[in-house]
Motif scaffolding. Sequence first.
Motif, PDB file in Angstrom:
ATOM      1  N   THR A  87       0.833  -1.204   0.000  1.00  0.00           N
ATOM      2  CA  THR A  87       0.000   0.000   0.000  1.00  0.00           C
ATOM      3  C   THR A  87       0.870   1.257   0.000  1.00  0.00           C
ATOM      4  O   THR A  87       0.619   2.198  -0.768  1.00  0.00           O
ATOM      5  CB  THR A  87      -0.948  -0.004   1.219  1.00  0.00           C
ATOM      6  N   LEU A  88       1.903   1.255   0.841  1.00  0.00           N
ATOM      7  CA  LEU A  88       2.806   2.415   0.859  1.00  0.00           C
ATOM      8  C   LEU A  88       3.438   2.633  -0.513  1.00  0.00           C
ATOM      9  O   LEU A  88       3.576   3.771  -0.982  1.00  0.00           O
ATOM     10  CB  LEU A  88       3.917   2.212   1.894  1.00  0.00           C
ATOM     11  N   ASP A  89       3.802   1.537  -1.171  1.00  0.00           N
ATOM     12  CA  ASP A  89       4.461   1.674  -2.474  1.00  0.00           C
ATOM     13  C   ASP A  89       3.502   2.274  -3.503  1.00  0.00           C
ATOM     14  O   ASP A  89       3.916   3.082  -4.341  1.00  0.00           O
ATOM     15  CB  ASP A  89       4.975   0.303  -2.934  1.00  0.00           C
ATOM     16  N   LEU A  90       2.236   1.900  -3.431  1.00  0.00           N
ATOM     17  CA  LEU A  90       1.256   2.488  -4.354  1.00  0.00           C
ATOM     18  C   LEU A  90       1.089   3.975  -4.095  1.00  0.00           C
ATOM     19  O   LEU A  90       1.016   4.779  -5.033  1.00  0.00           O
ATOM     20  CB  LEU A  90      -0.108   1.808  -4.177  1.00  0.00           C
ATOM     21  N   LEU A  91       1.022   4.347  -2.807  1.00  0.00           N
ATOM     22  CA  LEU A  91       0.890   5.764  -2.472  1.00  0.00           C
ATOM     23  C   LEU A  91       2.127   6.531  -2.948  1.00  0.00           C
ATOM     24  O   LEU A  91       2.024   7.643  -3.468  1.00  0.00           O
ATOM     25  CB  LEU A  91       0.697   5.944  -0.967  1.00  0.00           C
ATOM     26  N   ALA A  92       3.290   5.896  -2.788  1.00  0.00           N
ATOM     27  CA  ALA A  92       4.534   6.551  -3.190  1.00  0.00           C
ATOM     28  C   ALA A  92       4.578   6.782  -4.694  1.00  0.00           C
ATOM     29  O   ALA A  92       5.215   7.725  -5.169  1.00  0.00           O
ATOM     30  CB  ALA A  92       5.734   5.715  -2.756  1.00  0.00           C
ATOM     31  N   SER A  93       3.903   5.937  -5.452  1.00  0.00           N
ATOM     32  CA  SER A  93       3.967   6.077  -6.912  1.00  0.00           C
ATOM     33  C   SER A  93       3.356   7.403  -7.369  1.00  0.00           C
ATOM     34  O   SER A  93       3.679   7.904  -8.433  1.00  0.00           O
ATOM     35  CB  SER A  93       3.251   4.905  -7.583  1.00  0.00           C
ATOM     36  N   GLU A  94       2.496   7.971  -6.546  1.00  0.00           N
ATOM     37  CA  GLU A  94       1.847   9.222  -6.943  1.00  0.00           C
ATOM     38  C   GLU A  94       2.728  10.437  -6.736  1.00  0.00           C
ATOM     39  O   GLU A  94       2.462  11.499  -7.283  1.00  0.00           O
ATOM     40  CB  GLU A  94       0.554   9.406  -6.144  1.00  0.00           C
ATOM     41  N   ILE A  95       3.765  10.272  -5.911  1.00  0.00           N
ATOM     42  CA  ILE A  95       4.653  11.409  -5.676  1.00  0.00           C
ATOM     43  C   ILE A  95       6.000  11.174  -6.338  1.00  0.00           C
ATOM     44  O   ILE A  95       6.968  11.877  -6.085  1.00  0.00           O
ATOM     45  CB  ILE A  95       4.842  11.671  -4.165  1.00  0.00           C
ATOM     46  N   SER A  96       6.054  10.125  -7.196  1.00  0.00           N
ATOM     47  CA  SER A  96       7.325   9.788  -7.821  1.00  0.00           C
ATOM     48  C   SER A  96       7.681  10.817  -8.898  1.00  0.00           C
ATOM     49  O   SER A  96       6.824  11.272  -9.647  1.00  0.00           O
ATOM     50  CB  SER A  96       7.202   8.395  -8.428  1.00  0.00           C
ATOM     51  N   ASP A  97       8.984  11.155  -8.975  1.00  0.00           N
ATOM     52  CA  ASP A  97       9.428  12.098 -10.011  1.00  0.00           C
ATOM     53  C   ASP A  97       9.392  11.437 -11.377  1.00  0.00           C
ATOM     54  O   ASP A  97       9.256  12.095 -12.397  1.00  0.00           O
ATOM     55  CB  ASP A  97      10.881  12.540  -9.762  1.00  0.00           C
ATOM     56  N   ASN A  98       9.589  10.121 -11.372  1.00  0.00           N
ATOM     57  CA  ASN A  98       9.776   9.436 -12.639  1.00  0.00           C
ATOM     58  C   ASN A  98       8.880   8.194 -12.699  1.00  0.00           C
ATOM     59  O   ASN A  98       9.354   7.068 -12.581  1.00  0.00           O
ATOM     60  CB  ASN A  98      11.259   9.048 -12.771  1.00  0.00           C
ATOM     61  N   PRO A  99       7.571   8.408 -12.859  1.00  0.00           N
ATOM     62  CA  PRO A  99       6.631   7.284 -12.741  1.00  0.00           C
ATOM     63  C   PRO A  99       6.905   6.156 -13.732  1.00  0.00           C
ATOM     64  O   PRO A  99       6.609   5.002 -13.446  1.00  0.00           O
ATOM     65  CB  PRO A  99       5.259   7.925 -12.979  1.00  0.00           C
ATOM     66  N   ASN A 100       7.498   6.474 -14.885  1.00  0.00           N
ATOM     67  CA  ASN A 100       7.710   5.409 -15.867  1.00  0.00           C
ATOM     68  C   ASN A 100       8.864   4.485 -15.518  1.00  0.00           C
ATOM     69  O   ASN A 100       9.043   3.454 -16.132  1.00  0.00           O
ATOM     70  CB  ASN A 100       7.915   5.991 -17.261  1.00  0.00           C
ATOM     71  N   ASN A 101       9.666   4.876 -14.524  1.00  0.00           N
ATOM     72  CA  ASN A 101      10.718   3.981 -14.062  1.00  0.00           C
ATOM     73  C   ASN A 101      10.225   3.029 -13.002  1.00  0.00           C
ATOM     74  O   ASN A 101      10.964   2.210 -12.504  1.00  0.00           O
ATOM     75  CB  ASN A 101      11.877   4.797 -13.490  1.00  0.00           C
ATOM     76  N   ARG A 102       8.963   3.180 -12.673  1.00  0.00           N
ATOM     77  CA  ARG A 102       8.431   2.363 -11.579  1.00  0.00           C
ATOM     78  C   ARG A 102       7.872   1.041 -12.093  1.00  0.00           C
ATOM     79  O   ARG A 102       7.483   0.915 -13.244  1.00  0.00           O
ATOM     80  CB  ARG A 102       7.344   3.134 -10.840  1.00  0.00           C
ATOM     81  N   VAL A 103       7.837   0.057 -11.170  1.00  0.00           N
ATOM     82  CA  VAL A 103       7.250  -1.239 -11.496  1.00  0.00           C
ATOM     83  C   VAL A 103       5.732  -1.120 -11.502  1.00  0.00           C
ATOM     84  O   VAL A 103       5.038  -1.776 -12.261  1.00  0.00           O
ATOM     85  CB  VAL A 103       7.722  -2.283 -10.454  1.00  0.00           C
ATOM     86  N   VAL A 104       5.222  -0.242 -10.636  1.00  0.00           N
ATOM     87  CA  VAL A 104       3.777  -0.127 -10.488  1.00  0.00           C
ATOM     88  C   VAL A 104       3.402   1.345 -10.333  1.00  0.00           C
ATOM     89  O   VAL A 104       4.175   2.128  -9.772  1.00  0.00           O
ATOM     90  CB  VAL A 104       3.311  -0.949  -9.256  1.00  0.00           C
ATOM     91  N   ILE A 105       2.266   1.755 -10.879  1.00  0.00           N
ATOM     92  CA  ILE A 105       1.757   3.092 -10.573  1.00  0.00           C
ATOM     93  C   ILE A 105       0.265   3.014 -10.238  1.00  0.00           C
ATOM     94  O   ILE A 105      -0.451   2.138 -10.733  1.00  0.00           O
ATOM     95  CB  ILE A 105       1.957   4.109 -11.723  1.00  0.00           C
ATOM     96  N   ARG A 106      -0.145   3.934  -9.385  1.00  0.00           N
ATOM     97  CA  ARG A 106      -1.560   3.999  -9.034  1.00  0.00           C
ATOM     98  C   ARG A 106      -2.264   4.878 -10.070  1.00  0.00           C
ATOM     99  O   ARG A 106      -1.770   5.953 -10.397  1.00  0.00           O
ATOM    100  CB  ARG A 106      -1.702   4.618  -7.641  1.00  0.00           C
TER     101      ARG A 106
END
Length: 499
Positions: free
Chosen positions: A159-178
């Motif tokens: 859950t924390l990782d999903l929330l973190a995806s919304e404040i990520s500078d580089n969402p396309n480098n992420r494994v998951v985004i919300r």
Amino acid sequence: MTEKQSYSVARKSFFALFWTSTMLFVLSWLYVSTDRPRSFGRKSLPILNLPNVFRSSNGLSRTILASNEMKRDGEGREEEERPKREQGFQDKDGANAMTCNGIVKEPLKIFMYDLDPEFHFGLLNWKPRGGRVWPDVRTEIPPYPGGLNLQHSIEYWLTLDLLASEISDNPNNRVVIRVQNSSEADLIFVPFFSSLSYNRFSKVRRHQKRSRNKVLQAKLVNFVTAQKEWKMSGGRDHIILAHHPNSMLYARMQLWPAVFVLADFGRYPFYIANVDKDVIAPYRHMVRNYVNDSSDFDSRQTLLFFQGSIYRKDGGYARQELFYLLKDEKDVHFSFGSLKKDGVNKASRGMHSSKFCLNIAGDTPSSNRLFDAIASHCVPVIISDDIELPYEDVLDYSEFCVFVRTSDAIKEKFLINLIRSISKKEWSRMWEKLKEVEPLFEYQYPAKDGNAVQMVWKSLARKVPGIKMKINKYRRFSNTVVHQKHGGLRSIPAPNKFW
Ligand SMILES: *[C@@H]1O[C@H](CO)[C@@H](O)[C@H](O)[C@H]1NC(C)=O
Ligand SMILES: *[C@@H]1O[C@H](CO)[C@@H](O)[C@H](O)[C@H]1NC(C)=O
């Protein structure tokens, strides 16, 4: 006379012909059959189809299957030879990761229900302010209680990782985004901290009719099954977390079409949860990591270490048997009881100074001891015939674990002789591999590259194509309206219980 002569000549040539053809036949039969028995022999050895390294039915000797032996198949088919790297855990070409030609694939898109905080961070005593549903992870991370609760804390990290995806500078480098629009999502995440709810609130208090854990599950089922997202897919693209084997005891029977994230399938009927539909995630280990491990085969003085209780309920009979078989071996250490208070330190010391750590099926096929062993770089010896392991579709556990069938392990001297026969060189290879795979089993926030949080997201991503197919099949009939004889209209209900 001449008639007789010609008759005998004819007879002789007939016999010559007969013998020649018979010999030819026998020769050709021999030629063919020299190939046959071998292939039948291979086929009749089920051992060869199994990936585990250590298998033996002939008493004490250990068979290590060389890779070229594995390649030969019953019908002489050659299995494709793949480079070693590909068989390992590096799923660089897996979903949502870098492909071979360096193109970044899209991250897994997850829609998360904004459930009331009583289902998630509220269970950690987080107090929402100003009608918020989620903590602002830039400024506050509600702390998670320590101790045994942590074993099943995956709900918190995901859950924390999903929330973190919304404040990520580089969402396309992420494994998951919300994503906020569910029709753009690959999967739908149900953020109920079910293991925490079980651990903390499964007792019925004096003024209560039902435990809070049970009430929350009933509310969750009502909420989730009423959502349009659930109705559109019959729940097949929903992710439900139920890592503690006793969590979601009531809701699981209603939410079964969803993908469950579990520790094992021990307490589930097959049609409710199985390895095709669901995802197995690691326990968070309890013992300390062995940072800067400079130990080696000789410095780890205990040969075999076991931590846990000896007497267990169902399924754990092997523990008792093994205890009596091993208790008098001089370099075997049994440590009883659960990991409370000083127990964790003792277990850490014990596992850090042992070559092999025993994992025996208990009440359930899995336990956190396997992950304790990995964190300690103590080569796991797994005696649990029905165990399912995290990410086994991309990770070959035989490279760093020893698997022994229960029926073999309880034979006199079998296990101890097997373990003593593993050479320093073989052990060192497995120990190196353990250090390499250790990060895959670590839960952290923020998630590190390739840690357990990302590995679980990737396991879920690999389920997406199969889920899409199930949903499309489900829709074949779910939208159909049939005119019945009486003139009434009736929707055809969802297909059978196996989706
Ligand atoms: C959600 O996405 C779908 C498809 O991309 C789009 O048609 C719809 O308008 C979106 N809804 C909202 C509220 O943005
Ligand atoms: C491990 O080694 C690194 C580098 O040598 C050092 O900075 C660190 O303090 C060590 N950690 C521990 C727990 O010994």
